[in-house]
Design a protein around this motif. Structure first.
Motif, PDB file in Angstrom:
ATOM      1  N   LYS A 225       0.919  -1.258  -0.190  1.00 12.38           N
ATOM      2  CA  LYS A 225      -0.100  -0.078   0.142  1.00 12.38           C
ATOM      3  C   LYS A 225       0.782   1.417   0.058  1.00 12.38           C
ATOM      4  O   LYS A 225       0.465   2.175  -0.592  1.00 12.38           O
ATOM      5  N   ILE A 226       1.945   1.193   0.650  1.00 14.93           N
ATOM      6  CA  ILE A 226       2.736   2.394   0.749  1.00 14.93           C
ATOM      7  C   ILE A 226       3.358   2.621  -0.655  1.00 14.93           C
ATOM      8  O   ILE A 226       3.574   3.811  -1.260  1.00 14.93           O
ATOM      9  N   THR A 227       3.793   1.540  -1.133  1.00 19.57           N
ATOM     10  CA  THR A 227       4.370   1.639  -2.690  1.00 19.57           C
ATOM     11  C   THR A 227       3.620   2.112  -3.617  1.00 19.57           C
ATOM     12  O   THR A 227       3.706   3.012  -4.503  1.00 19.57           O
ATOM     13  N   ALA A 228       2.130   1.820  -3.600  1.00 18.86           N
ATOM     14  CA  ALA A 228       1.070   1.970  -4.516  1.00 18.86           C
ATOM     15  C   ALA A 228       0.976   3.585  -4.321  1.00 18.86           C
ATOM     16  O   ALA A 228       0.574   4.215  -5.241  1.00 18.86           O
ATOM     17  N   ALA A 229       0.656   3.999  -3.041  1.00 17.56           N
ATOM     18  CA  ALA A 229       0.505   5.311  -2.554  1.00 17.56           C
ATOM     19  C   ALA A 229       1.413   6.211  -3.214  1.00 17.56           C
ATOM     20  O   ALA A 229       1.500   7.366  -3.886  1.00 17.56           O
ATOM     21  N   ALA A 230       2.798   5.671  -3.131  1.00 16.70           N
ATOM     22  CA  ALA A 230       3.932   6.498  -3.463  1.00 16.70           C
ATOM     23  C   ALA A 230       3.955   6.731  -5.087  1.00 16.70           C
ATOM     24  O   ALA A 230       4.173   7.986  -5.517  1.00 16.70           O
ATOM     25  N   GLN A 231       3.722   5.585  -5.811  1.00 13.02           N
ATOM     26  CA  GLN A 231       3.506   5.584  -7.090  1.00 13.02           C
ATOM     27  C   GLN A 231       2.330   6.598  -7.643  1.00 13.02           C
ATOM     28  O   GLN A 231       2.479   7.373  -8.657  1.00 13.02           O
TER      29      GLN A 231
END
Length: 131
Positions: free
Chosen positions: A120-126
């Motif tokens: 979720k952190i990776t998706a939010a950063a992207q």
């Protein structure tokens, strides 16, 4: 001496907002009845609290005959954001990183939960880098 109004939403105010979010709109009596299903609450208390919420610009009303019909003028998400911003300022030096680290260190997350959190952190950063 009169206690100053809290700049953030109190538990009692949030309970009233929950009724309004769930119903869309409601009279003072309807809010009082809904709240009384779990804990006794006086009509005048609800009326006072709605006045406070009105001064905070968190509710608005329309008149229908002699009754005032209230509705929330803010969303659940807006109230959550305000509460979280206040929490960050008061306890975490305005740092989401410090808050996140505190949550991870002080809560027993299993490997699967940590993996989902990383995703979720990776998706939010992207998503943020796109916008």
């Amino acid at each position: 001496m009169v206690r100053p109004t809290s700049p953030t939403v109190t538990d009692a105010e949030r309970a009233i907002l929950e009724v309004l979010w769930d119903r869309g709109e409601a009279s003072v009596r309807e809010v009082a009845d809904a709240l009384s299903a779990t804990k006794a609450v006086a009509y005048n208390t609800v009326l006072t609290m709605l006045g406070i919420l009105l001064r905070k610009s968190l509710v608005e009303y329309r008149q229908e005959g002699r009754a005032f019909i209230y509705r929330a003028s803010v969303s659940r998400d807006e109230v959550r954001t305000q509460a979280l911003d206040n929490l960050l300022r008061q306890f975490f030096d305005d740092s989401p990183e410090v808050l996140a680290l505190h949550l991870v260190q002080n809560n027993a997350l299993d490997a699967g939960e940590l993996d989902r959190l990383r995703s979720k952190i990776t998706a939010a950063a992207q998503e943020r880098s796109k916008g």
